[in-house]
Design an enzyme around this catalytic site. Structure first.
Site, PDB file in Angstrom:
ATOM      1  N   CYS A  86      -0.360  14.292 -71.412  1.00 33.23           N
ATOM      2  CA  CYS A  86      -1.748  13.597 -71.190  1.00 33.23           C
ATOM      3  C   CYS A  86      -1.412  12.127 -71.278  1.00 33.23           C
ATOM      4  O   CYS A  86      -0.784  11.596 -70.512  1.00 33.23           O
ATOM      5  CB  CYS A  86      -2.722  14.092 -72.050  1.00 33.23           C
ATOM      6  SG  CYS A  86      -4.270  13.998 -71.425  1.00 33.23           S
ATOM      7  N   HIS A 203      -2.420  20.039 -71.747  1.00 30.21           N
ATOM      8  CA  HIS A 203      -1.694  20.203 -73.140  1.00 30.21           C
ATOM      9  C   HIS A 203      -0.999  21.443 -73.552  1.00 30.21           C
ATOM     10  O   HIS A 203      -1.813  22.546 -74.060  1.00 30.21           O
ATOM     11  CB  HIS A 203      -2.987  20.112 -73.997  1.00 30.21           C
ATOM     12  CG  HIS A 203      -3.667  18.624 -73.880  1.00 30.21           C
ATOM     13  ND1 HIS A 203      -3.108  17.764 -74.718  1.00 30.21           N
ATOM     14  CD2 HIS A 203      -4.691  18.157 -72.912  1.00 30.21           C
ATOM     15  CE1 HIS A 203      -3.869  16.649 -74.540  1.00 30.21           C
ATOM     16  NE2 HIS A 203      -4.668  16.802 -73.380  1.00 30.21           N
ATOM     17  N   GLU A 205       0.350  22.059 -76.157  1.00 29.31           N
ATOM     18  CA  GLU A 205       0.178  22.167 -77.673  1.00 29.31           C
ATOM     19  C   GLU A 205      -1.070  22.798 -77.992  1.00 29.31           C
ATOM     20  O   GLU A 205      -1.634  23.129 -79.114  1.00 29.31           O
ATOM     21  CB  GLU A 205       0.351  21.003 -78.380  1.00 29.31           C
ATOM     22  CG  GLU A 205      -1.048  20.182 -78.393  1.00 29.31           C
ATOM     23  CD  GLU A 205      -1.117  19.247 -77.243  1.00 29.31           C
ATOM     24  OE1 GLU A 205      -0.581  19.536 -76.178  1.00 29.31           O
ATOM     25  OE2 GLU A 205      -1.680  18.041 -77.285  1.00 29.31           O
TER      26      GLU A 205
END
Lengths: 229, 737
Positions: A86, A203, A205
């Site tokens: 990002c 993302h 994660e």
């Protein structure tokens, strides 16, 4: 294996990246402050999401001038794997580690939602636990994620297999409808020439934990740990 | 304005929002005529916004205690025990007036302000919510306001990196001239490290940290305490400008300092800025402050004492440090590149003495200002009770056609266009995303979670403020129960018109009484809150809107429930009584163009029993999906479960009620559960033992929603209607339509 997460003033996904790394590594990564001029001895650097320095200039433009990024750029040139997520992707393009730029979303609005991505290649330390053509679900959360580069650069990225992820439908079709932000050729993430640097807007994660609704992102961190240990 | 040259005329006094009686009180407190700086300080301290002078008498009647309440109203935010040595700290606050005048900055700074209230007390903010009310969609300003408010909330919260996990949005013509932006923040702290605002220790340094002070937002608190008129837009200069990046740094720096045991007291600079923060800290500690205004970090040259004291520049905090720790604290703020200045020290005089360029520019007694602010027992009249409307009196429209209208009406249409502009996942603990009954956030690093919601049904509150107050609390209780959370406490945000009108004051009194009744009955105390009055334009008041924000605890984060149907062929059960109450319903408004009738009554003893039952079924893993029944009634709730999943349902309405009343009545105290056929038997038996009414109404099936004898609609069709309205409405902006 040791990993570092860079922390800028305004980073806000640094902890999220650290949690996902720790789950894969079994120990926490090092958190490296933006003013550091020397990187610790690590096998992976993560440039996390957020709003570095407030992103009041072009996103990532100020972070690209920070002391720590000069060091990251040097080490990346020597082959150290770098993952930019990002805002991290924006910083990597501003630093020149990756080509192109991330411009305002075509719809002009911040978008936070899950998207589907087509994995373009499994041939990298980042994507080795995926299969080429596999469809994964990662969240996006950005206002400037519209990947832009000139046609020659895009052709080169595609020709050399440096596109990592493309926005796709859940069934795997790379269509305009599946493109959340207007990114050129539906590009969600790209590699550098050696595939040692990956930048992506989504993302991984954020979907690396069943309780949060999915684990498609976990394979990236597990793969990195396997490859770099 | 110069403190020396500005004469204190009746016009100047009136412009500061003080009545002649209040000014007499100023004179008797001062024993002399105040100068302009002192008058300005009285003005903001005694504004409705800061002093609660009209509502105090009634707010005191709310229940505020429970064994799990660590700190109730009176501090920056409420604090509750969530076990394992941890506390949840939360509050909701309005930023209505500024958001109407300048929607982006008004809403953004609303988020910033409520975040500060929470981290001031030592908590890391973990979730934001917002309750928004806009005017009629056809009103010329509504699009612009929706667009700006949503962008402002997102712009601030996304950058700070706190997920926005829930809220609500309504539209009604009564908000045409006064929108409501109520923002809530929830944070988590160690229960033994809560920071309060009472100053202590004569001689201790008073420290200013954060952004510099500029000329923005002067008199914001006074503006928020007056009605609007045609020239309200001239008040734009009193709206502050937010800087979420600085807020993020301020959060990190404050939390870092808080871990070092250096802070005696801390208070954010919210409404009335340096004035209210310094007075509040000194008053609570029974001390005085000597402050040097030249030491206050300033953004602009030539600021007067009046401007410095009344500025509402954002992202600033005031704290009292333990002696000798200034350098240690300074190092932390310098690391985060924030201003840090010792601006004064505590004294034993009980007075606020301000110096500027070597001169004393204000010398005020603290307690009379902070504690002896006027308190009014304003006259009020009870509302006129509306007649109960029998189901048979309401015209019957074809059920499936009515559903199509309702599911696409502004209040029920999907709010995806709004919440996708908010980062609702950052911090990586969001288990329940927006769109469900309540947002759910895991307590970081633990196996438990907090659920949170905001609720109010303003049309019920207009028809019967007492019942509406009860309903707002009960619905919050239901929304938490529906995800498996034990409801713990509430924060309230009371939005009303001009309290000087007896009928408006009556709405306030009755709504607070109703809320209090529900909170007591449900063991659901009020731990923090905010009051926003004078929400009127040209004499037209908003619907009474006592918004409830609520927090509940989920002991095991793996045991929650959600709205989507999970599988076809599962049994659908309705808990609670369905009597077809259409008075004040959305059906009545959207299909019949009427907003009359008494609202549905809430049976509080049953609410508690049903809530406990639902939570037990979720904890046992007996249910596959849960949704509370609220606006639009049973069929709308079922449609929402279908929309969230893509799975349809087949339902049979009983013959005892008109179909439209059964489908769209808004009887309170109801939930829809789904379960496998085997578990459904277990649930029905358990319900009987628990004296909870439970009835099987059908099963999940296919990809259409079917009501026996009434027809069918595909989930796809429902989705287009439900998802289409808001993006379509907002897109019309771009084309200038």
């Amino acid at each position: 294996m040791k990993a570092a997460v860079i922390v800028f003033p305004g980073s806000n996904c640094d902890r999220d990246a650290a949690v996902a790394l720790e789950a894969a590594l079994g120990h926490p990564p090092l958190m490296v402050w933006h003013r550091e001029t020397v990187l610790p001895d690590v096998d992976l650097v993560v440039v996390p999401g957020g709003f570095s320095y407030g992103d009041y200039l072009r996103c990532g433009a100020m972070a690209a001038q920070s002391p720590v990024m000069r060091e990251v750029k040097d080490k990346a040139a020597g082959g150290l794997p770098v993952l930019g997520i990002c805002n991290g992707f924006q910083i990597l393009t501003e630093t020149g580690l990756l080509p192109g730029a991330l411009i305002r979303n075509a719809g002009l609005k911040f978008i936070c939602r899950d998207v589907h991505l087509k994995v373009e290649t499994a041939d990298s330390v980042f994507t080795r636990n995926y299969e080429a053509g596999q469809i994964v679900r990662f969240p996006i959360a950005h206002a400037e994620g519209n990947y832009f580069a000139d046609a020659a650069t895009l052709d080169r990225l595609e020709g050399e297999g440096l596109v990592a992820f493309r926005y796709a439908t859940p069934e795997g079709a790379v269509t305009a409808e599946a493109n959340p932000n207007g990114a050129a050729r539906n590009i969600a993430g790209i590699f550098n020439e050696k595939r040692t640097v990956l930048g992506l807007m989504p993302h991984p994660e954020r979907l690396a934990d069943d309780l949060l609704g999915g684990t498609d992102g976990k394979a990236m961190f597990d793969g990195l740990v396997e490859a770099l240990s | 304005m110069s403190s020396k040259t500005t004469p204190i005329t009746p016009d100047v006094i009136a412009a500061h929002g003080l009545t002649p009686d209040e000014y007499q009180l100023v004179l008797s407190i001062m024993g002399r005529e105040p100068n302009i700086t002192e008058l300005g300080i009285f003005s903001v301290m005694w504004s409705e916004h800061c002093s609660y002078k009209s509502s105090k008498k009634w707010l005191k009647t709310l229940p505020t205690t429970a064994p799990w309440v660590i700190c109730g109203p009176g501090e920056n935010a409420g604090v509750i025990d969530i076990g394992d040595g941890q506390a949840a700290i939360f509050k909701m606050e309005s930023h209505n007036h500024p958001s109407y005048i300048e929607p982006y900055q008004g809403a953004a700074t609303g988020v910033g302000g409520i975040l500060r209230d929470v981290f001031t007390m030592g908590a890391r903010p973990v979730a934001n919510l917002n309750a928004l009310r806009f005017g009629d969609p056809s009103h010329a300003k509504t699009r612009h306001l929706v667009s700006g408010v949503v962008a402002g909330i997102g712009g601030y919260g996304n950058c700070v990196g706190v997920p926005t996990v829930g809220g609500e949005t309504n539209f009604h013509a009564s908000y045409n001239g006064n929108i409501l932006v109520n923002a809530m923040t929830v944070g988590i702290a160690s229960a033994d490290r809560i920071f309060y605002s009472a100053a202590a220790g004569v001689g201790n340094p008073v420290v200013y940290v954060g952004s510099k002070t500029g000329r923005d937002g002067i008199h914001g608190a006074t503006m928020a305490s007056a009605e609007f008129s045609e020239d309200s837009e001239e008040k734009r200069p009193t709206v502050q400008v937010g800087d979420p990046f600085t807020e993020k740094l301020l959060i990190e720096a404050c939390l870092e300092l808080m871990a070092t045991d250096s802070i005696v007291a801390i208070q954010d600079m919210g409404a009335a800025g340096l004035t209210s923060s310094s007075f509040e800290m000194a008053s609570k500690g029974g001390l005085g402050i000597a402050m040097d205004l030249d030491a206050v970090p300033q953004r602009e040259r030539g600021m007067t004492p009046y401007e410095i004291m009344l500025s509402e520049s954002q992202e600033r905090m005031l704290m009292v440090l333990k002696p000798g720790l200034e350098d240690k604290a300074r190092a932390i703020f310098e690391k985060w590149e924030l201003d840090f200045a010792v601006v004064g020290h505590l004294t034993d005089t009980g007075r606020m003495v301000l110096t500027h360029q070597g001169e004393v520019v204000a010398d005020l007694p603290i307690d009379p200002l902070a504690k002896a602010s006027p308190e009014y027992d304003r006259p009020w009249v009870p509302g006129v009770k509306q007649p109960v409307i029998a189901p048979e009196e309401v015209p019957a429209h074809p059920v499936m056609e009515a559903l199509k209208t309702l599911i696409a009406c502004p209040d029920l249409a999907s709010k995806r266009w709004i919440y996708e502009q908010y980062d609702h996942m950052v911090m990586n603990d969001t288990i329940g995303r927006p769109g469900g009954d309540a947002g759910i956030v895991r307590v970081h690093g633990t196996g438990k979670a907090l659920a949170m919601t905001t609720d109010c049904t303003p049309r019920y509150c207009l028809a019967d403020p007492h019942e509406g107050g009860r309903q707002a609390v009960a619905e919050a209780y239901r929304n938490l129960s529906a995800v498996g959370a034990r409801p713990l406490a509430v924060t309230d945000n009371l939005n009303f018109g001009n309290p000087e009108k007896p009928e408006i004051m009556g709405q306030i009194v009755e709504a607070v009484q109703g809320m209090g009744e529900a909170c007591r009955s449900l063991s659901f105390p009020v731990v923090s809150g905010n009051v926003s009055l004078y929400n009127e334009t040209n004499g037209i008041a908003i619907l009474p809107t006592p918004t409830i924000g609520a927090v509940g605890l989920i002991e095991d984060a793996t045991k929650t429930a959600s709205v989507p149907f999970k599988n076809v062929g599962e049994t659908i059960i309705v808990l609670g009584e369905t009597k077809g109450w259409l008075g004040c319903s959305l059906y009545l408004r959207e299909l019949c163009g009427r907003e009359d009738g008494a609202p549905p009554p809430v049976a509080l003893h049953r609410e508690k029993r049903e809530g406990e039952f639902v939570r037990r079924m979720i904890a046992q893993g007996a249910v596959t999906a849960v949704h509370d029944v609220s606006d639009g009634g049973l069929l709308v709730a079922l449609a929402e479960m279908a929309l969230a999943s893509g799975i349809g349902a087949s339902i049979a309405a009983p013959q005892t009620l008109p179909a439209h009343a059964w489908c769209f009545g808004e009887d309170q105290g109801r939930y829809i559960l789904t379960a496998t056929a085997a578990e459904a038997m277990v649930i029905l038996e358990a319900a009987q033992r628990a004296s909870v009414t439970a009835r099987v109404i059908g099963h999940t099936a296919g990809d259409s929603l079917t009501v026996e004898g009434q027809g069918s609609i595909s989930v796809q069709d429902l989705r287009q209607r439900n998802e289409g309205w808001l993006p379509g409405y907002m897109a019309a902006t771009a084309t200038g339509a």
